[in-house]
Design a protein around this motif. Structure first.
Motif, PDB file in Angstrom:
ATOM      1  N   TYR A  67       0.913  -1.333   0.118  1.00 16.95           N
ATOM      2  CA  TYR A  67       0.063   0.121  -0.208  1.00 16.95           C
ATOM      3  C   TYR A  67       1.161   1.328   0.036  1.00 16.95           C
ATOM      4  CZ  TYR A  67      -2.744   3.537   1.414  1.00 16.95           C
ATOM      5  OH  TYR A  67      -3.861   4.610   1.469  1.00 16.95           O
ATOM      6  N   LEU A  68       2.347   1.338   0.630  1.00 16.77           N
ATOM      7  CA  LEU A  68       2.775   2.333   1.005  1.00 16.77           C
ATOM      8  C   LEU A  68       3.603   2.858  -0.064  1.00 16.77           C
ATOM      9  CD1 LEU A  68       4.233   2.341   4.767  1.00 16.77           C
ATOM     10  CD2 LEU A  68       2.506   3.618   3.630  1.00 16.77           C
ATOM     11  N   ARG A  71       0.834   3.836  -3.011  1.00 17.10           N
ATOM     12  CA  ARG A  71       0.610   5.518  -2.393  1.00 17.10           C
ATOM     13  C   ARG A  71       1.476   6.273  -2.964  1.00 17.10           C
ATOM     14  NH1 ARG A  71      -3.615   7.990   1.364  1.00 17.10           N
ATOM     15  NH2 ARG A  71      -3.362  10.196   0.689  1.00 17.10           N
ATOM     16  N   GLY A  75      -0.929   7.221  -6.154  1.00 14.51           N
ATOM     17  CA  GLY A  75      -1.393   7.625  -5.408  1.00 14.51           C
ATOM     18  C   GLY A  75      -2.596   7.570  -4.547  1.00 14.51           C
ATOM     19  N   ARG A  76      -3.339   7.783  -3.950  1.00 15.23           N
ATOM     20  CA  ARG A  76      -4.152   6.810  -3.261  1.00 15.23           C
ATOM     21  C   ARG A  76      -4.917   5.891  -4.179  1.00 15.23           C
ATOM     22  NH1 ARG A  76      -9.444   8.967   0.158  1.00 15.23           N
ATOM     23  NH2 ARG A  76      -9.706   6.976   1.681  1.00 15.23           N
ATOM     24  N   ARG A  77      -5.653   6.471  -5.044  1.00 15.61           N
ATOM     25  CA  ARG A  77      -6.638   5.250  -5.811  1.00 15.61           C
ATOM     26  C   ARG A  77      -5.751   4.239  -5.603  1.00 15.61           C
ATOM     27  NH1 ARG A  77      -9.723   5.988 -11.732  1.00 15.61           N
ATOM     28  NH2 ARG A  77     -11.214   4.923 -11.192  1.00 15.61           N
ATOM     29  N   ALA A  79      -3.336   3.036  -4.869  1.00 14.97           N
ATOM     30  CA  ALA A  79      -2.705   2.329  -3.162  1.00 14.97           C
ATOM     31  C   ALA A  79      -3.710   1.251  -3.366  1.00 14.97           C
ATOM     32  CB  ALA A  79      -2.674   3.508  -2.706  1.00 14.97           C
ATOM     33  N   ILE A  80      -5.129   2.045  -3.197  1.00 13.94           N
ATOM     34  CA  ILE A  80      -5.859   1.113  -3.070  1.00 13.94           C
ATOM     35  C   ILE A  80      -6.819  -0.425  -3.446  1.00 13.94           C
ATOM     36  CG2 ILE A  80      -8.547   1.137  -2.806  1.00 13.94           C
ATOM     37  CD1 ILE A  80      -8.475   3.755  -1.050  1.00 13.94           C
TER      38      ILE A  80
END
Length: 82
Positions: A67-68, A71, A75-77, A79-80
């Motif tokens: 995840y890190l 990210r 970016g966040r999307r 990573a998710i």
């Protein structure tokens, strides 16, 4: 593999395995996983937790690191989704 990891952890404790960078049982993996189980022998003795807890901790840490890294790179999307 889980059974052999705890069995090899006991061999590490009894000093039958001295080279941690050698291949483990059946030449399929190294002695890294048994080494993790070996450190948990101190806390849980011969309990079933020496099989479960090291695997759970390594699993959670690998998910968090994925995840890190995602990210930072995407970016966040991303990573998710990763």
């Amino acid at each position: 593999e889980v059974r052999d990891a705890s069995f090899n952890a006991l061999k590490i404790k009894q000093e039958h395995i001295k080279d941690f960078f050698d291949f483990g049982s059946y030449d399929g993996y190294g002695n890294f996983i048994p080494l993790i189980s070996y450190y948990f022998l101190i806390f849980f003795k011969n309990s079933f937790l020496i099989h479960i807890l090291p695997s759970a901790i390594v699993g959670v840490l690998s998910i968090l690191s994925t995840y890190l890294v995602a990210r930072i790179w995407g970016g966040r999307r991303v990573a998710i989704m990763a």
